[in-house]
Scaffold this motif. Structure first.
Motif, short mmCIF file in Angstrom:
data_model
loop_
_atom_site.label_atom_id
_atom_site.label_comp_id
_atom_site.label_asym_id
_atom_site.label_seq_id
_atom_site.Cartn_x
_atom_site.Cartn_y
_atom_site.Cartn_z
N GLU A 128 0.83 -1.20 0.00
CA GLU A 128 0.00 0.00 0.00
C GLU A 128 0.87 1.25 0.00
N ALA A 129 0.37 2.29 -0.65
CA ALA A 129 1.06 3.57 -0.65
C ALA A 129 0.88 4.24 0.70
N VAL A 130 1.92 4.86 1.18
CA VAL A 130 1.88 5.54 2.47
C VAL A 130 1.97 7.05 2.30
N ALA A 131 2.93 7.52 1.54
CA ALA A 131 3.13 8.96 1.38
C ALA A 131 3.84 9.23 0.07
N ARG A 132 3.58 10.42 -0.49
CA ARG A 132 4.20 10.80 -1.75
C ARG A 132 4.51 12.29 -1.73
N ILE A 133 5.59 12.66 -2.38
CA ILE A 133 5.93 14.07 -2.57
C ILE A 133 6.30 14.28 -4.03
N TYR A 134 5.69 15.28 -4.65
CA TYR A 134 6.13 15.70 -5.97
C TYR A 134 7.24 16.73 -5.75
N ILE A 135 8.44 16.40 -6.15
CA ILE A 135 9.61 17.20 -5.82
C ILE A 135 9.54 18.59 -6.43
N GLY A 136 9.01 18.71 -7.63
CA GLY A 136 8.97 19.99 -8.30
C GLY A 136 8.23 21.06 -7.52
N SER A 137 7.14 20.67 -6.86
CA SER A 137 6.32 21.65 -6.14
C SER A 137 6.36 21.45 -4.63
N GLY A 138 6.76 20.29 -4.18
CA GLY A 138 6.72 19.99 -2.76
C GLY A 138 5.37 19.49 -2.29
N ALA A 139 4.43 19.34 -3.21
CA ALA A 139 3.10 18.86 -2.83
C ALA A 139 3.21 17.45 -2.25
N THR A 140 2.53 17.25 -1.13
CA THR A 140 2.65 16.02 -0.36
C THR A 140 1.28 15.45 -0.06
N ASP A 141 1.19 14.14 -0.05
CA ASP A 141 -0.01 13.52 0.47
C ASP A 141 0.35 12.22 1.18
N VAL A 142 -0.44 11.92 2.20
CA VAL A 142 -0.24 10.69 2.96
C VAL A 142 -1.56 9.93 3.01
N THR A 143 -1.49 8.65 3.17
CA THR A 143 -2.70 7.85 3.22
C THR A 143 -3.44 8.10 4.54
N ASP A 144 -4.73 7.91 4.51
CA ASP A 144 -5.57 8.26 5.66
C ASP A 144 -5.16 7.55 6.95
N SER A 145 -4.72 6.31 6.84
CA SER A 145 -4.42 5.53 8.05
C SER A 145 -3.23 6.07 8.83
N VAL A 146 -2.43 6.93 8.23
CA VAL A 146 -1.25 7.45 8.93
C VAL A 146 -1.30 8.97 9.11
N LYS A 147 -2.36 9.60 8.63
CA LYS A 147 -2.46 11.05 8.77
C LYS A 147 -2.44 11.44 10.24
N GLY A 148 -1.69 12.49 10.52
CA GLY A 148 -1.55 12.95 11.90
C GLY A 148 -0.44 12.23 12.65
N ARG A 149 0.06 11.14 12.10
CA ARG A 149 1.14 10.39 12.73
C ARG A 149 2.41 10.38 11.90
N PHE A 150 2.27 10.28 10.60
CA PHE A 150 3.43 10.22 9.70
C PHE A 150 3.54 11.53 8.93
N THR A 151 4.77 11.98 8.72
CA THR A 151 5.02 13.18 7.93
C THR A 151 6.12 12.89 6.92
N ALA A 152 5.86 13.21 5.68
CA ALA A 152 6.86 13.06 4.62
C ALA A 152 7.46 14.42 4.31
N SER A 153 8.76 14.43 4.11
CA SER A 153 9.44 15.67 3.75
C SER A 153 10.61 15.35 2.84
N HIS A 154 11.12 16.38 2.19
CA HIS A 154 12.21 16.17 1.24
C HIS A 154 13.24 17.27 1.39
N ASP A 155 14.49 16.88 1.44
CA ASP A 155 15.61 17.82 1.47
C ASP A 155 16.19 17.88 0.07
N ASN A 156 15.92 18.98 -0.64
CA ASN A 156 16.37 19.08 -2.02
C ASN A 156 17.89 19.03 -2.14
#
Length: 120
Positions: free
Chosen positions: A46-74
């Motif tokens: 199952e997908a957990v989290a995704r980031i589009y690097i060009g814009s930084g747009a992020t989404d996480v799956t509902d089961s981990v929202k509020g607990r998991f955070t995705a981030s990217h260091d360019n």
């Protein structure tokens, strides 16, 4: 050639935290997506989290929202998954994925996976 290198898995008690890291090698521009998927024994990946690097747009799956955070260091080309308030149900093999273009439901490139075990 794109390659992904993961680190950061391990064992933790319920309620604890872990941070996963995934460094990408070989992307030639910022028009790509990175993310995390997980697969527990006997279950579908199952997908957990995704980031589009060009814009930084992020989404996480509902089961981990509020607990998991995705981030990217360019600067480091590294994707992170900060996992807090871990639950036994979060135990799985976690895979980093990436591909050029927009985020999708699967990945063109995969890391080798890192194990997360959460004990109750």
């Amino acid at each position: 050639q794109v390659a992904l290198r993961e680190s950061g898995g391990g064992s933790v008690q319920a309620g604890g935290s872990l941070r996963l890291s995934c460094t990408a090698f070989g992307f030639t521009n910022s028009n790509y997506c990175m993310g995390w998927s997980r697969q527990a024994p006997g279950k579908e990946r199952e997908a957990v989290a995704r980031i589009y690097i060009g814009s930084g747009a992020t989404d996480v799956t509902d089961s981990v929202k509020g607990r998991f955070t995705a981030s990217h260091d360019n600067a480091k080309s590294t994707l992170y998954l900060q996992m807090n308030s871990l639950e036994p149900e979060d135990s799985a093999m976690y895979y980093c994925g990436a591909q050029y273009g927009s985020c999708g439901s699967t990945w063109r490139y995969w890391g080798q996976g890192t194990q997360v075990i959460v004990s109750s």
